[in-house]
Enzyme design. Structure first.
Site, mmCIF file in Angstrom:
data_model
loop_
_atom_site.group_PDB
_atom_site.id
_atom_site.type_symbol
_atom_site.label_atom_id
_atom_site.label_comp_id
_atom_site.label_asym_id
_atom_site.label_seq_id
_atom_site.Cartn_x
_atom_site.Cartn_y
_atom_site.Cartn_z
ATOM 1 N N GLU A 1 0.827 -1.200 0.000
ATOM 2 C CA GLU A 1 0.000 0.000 0.000
ATOM 3 C C GLU A 1 0.862 1.251 0.000
ATOM 4 O OE1 GLU A 1 -2.238 -0.835 3.530
ATOM 5 O OE2 GLU A 1 -0.912 0.310 4.831
ATOM 6 N N ARG B 1 -2.065 -7.415 13.515
ATOM 7 C CA ARG B 1 -1.875 -6.367 14.517
ATOM 8 C C ARG B 1 -0.816 -6.808 15.522
ATOM 9 N NH1 ARG B 1 -7.054 -6.080 16.395
ATOM 10 N NH2 ARG B 1 -7.704 -4.862 14.599
#
Length: 328
Positions: A119, A197
């Site tokens: 990204e 995470r």
């Protein structure tokens, strides 16, 4: 097939979100913790749908089923098949996002049956003390890293950058990253919703330490995670990776924007206002084309449009900064 498609965004309420997206886009939405606006998405259960024109109401997947390679272009179909490979979001971080990492193509396919996730971020607005975090700032072994995660000091070992409008960051798979509080930014990424995470400031959400440890690139050390470029150029390539490319386009008056006719084009408005016009190509019986009706749309900050393949240019009028994404 239309020459310009605009989509109804999918808004995501999260604990770290704010109210900047709703205010910027003039949305009638009461919730004040909107962290993400998915502007163009083919992710299942979060697909955006067409607003306006003959194809109004169709999702991106339905558009692809209807038009196939005519919509996506030969480069995208050759690389990704008949699927939309990119996802575009606007992100408002009122609080720090979790420290996280994304898997590469091989791991994502093996563990989740989907694409990996590279990204890029382009900052639209930033508070005075806003920061971006990306990459390890010193060499750590996996065991040392795990110790710092356990004792809550891991953020001391992540490269940080003072954020400001116009700054951009490329986040390949395997790179630890976190968006700091006070950032409003555009995110352009592979179409994947897989995130591991690592650290979440004690907010009690699930962590994915084991998979993250497998995904993290421990070999690359980064001093400054911000990417540099010529801010005065009308066109500058920001990202040119194997999965997608992103160019920054400045509009000051009128100009022609060259497009790759073998790929769809995505335009996102980062600042200012701009009229975008595209001349519609009409196929003749012998497969030649002629130009017909002109499609036009006004873009404001956060607006995202999709231009199907086969178009070689667009006309831009206004004062704006746009991001152009295509498949290389």
């Amino acid at each position: 097939m239309q020459s310009i498609y605009k989509f109804a965004p999918v808004l995501k309420s999260v604990i770290w979100g704010g109210d900047k997206i709703v205010k910027m886009m003039g949305l009638d939405f009461a919730v004040d913790c909107i962290g993400e606006s998915w502007e163009l998405s083919a992710v299942p259960c979060r697909e955006t749908w067409v607003v306006g024109g003959a194809d109004e109401g169709l999702t991106i997947s339905q558009l692809i089923a209807k038009y196939g390679e005519r919509l996506l272009g030969v480069k995208s179909v050759r690389k990704y098949g008949l699927e939309m490979p990119l996802l575009v979001k606007v992100i408002d971080a009122r609080q720090n996002l979790s420290l996280q990492v994304h898997p590469d193509e091989e791991m994502a396919r093996r563990e989740h049956g989907c694409h990996g996730k590279a990204e890029m971020w382009y900052v639209m607005q930033a508070d005075d003390d806003a920061q971006i975090y990306a990459g390890l700032n010193r060499k750590l072994s996996p065991a040392e890293f795990a110790e710092h995660v356990a004792d809550g000091t891991v953020m001391d070992f992540v490269a940080a950058s003072d954020s400001e409008p116009g700054a951009y960051y490329f986040i390949p798979p395997g790179r630890l990253h976190a968006i700091g509080s006070g950032n409003l930014l555009i995110e352009i990424q592979q179409s994947s919703d897989v995130t591991y995470r690592v650290y979440d400031y004690g907010r009690g959400r699930e962590l994915h330490i084991d998979k993250a440890m497998e995904a993290i690139d421990f070999d690359t050390v980064i001093d400054d995670c911000r990417s540099r470029y010529d801010e005065s150029a009308d066109e500058t390539q920001l990202v040119g990776c194997e999965w997608f490319e992103v160019k920054r386009e400045l509009v000051d008056g009128e100009r022609k924007l060259a497009l790759d006719a073998d790929s769809f084009s995505i335009l996102v408005c980062a600042s200012g206002e701009c009229d975008v016009k595209v001349e519609e190509a009409q196929l003749l019986p012998d497969n030649e084309s002629q130009h017909g009706e002109v499609s036009a749309v006004k873009m404001r900050p956060g607006d995202t449009i999709l231009i199907p393949a086969s178009h070689e240019s667009a006309s831009l009028t206004g004062q704006a900064t746009l991001l152009l994404s295509q498949i290389p």
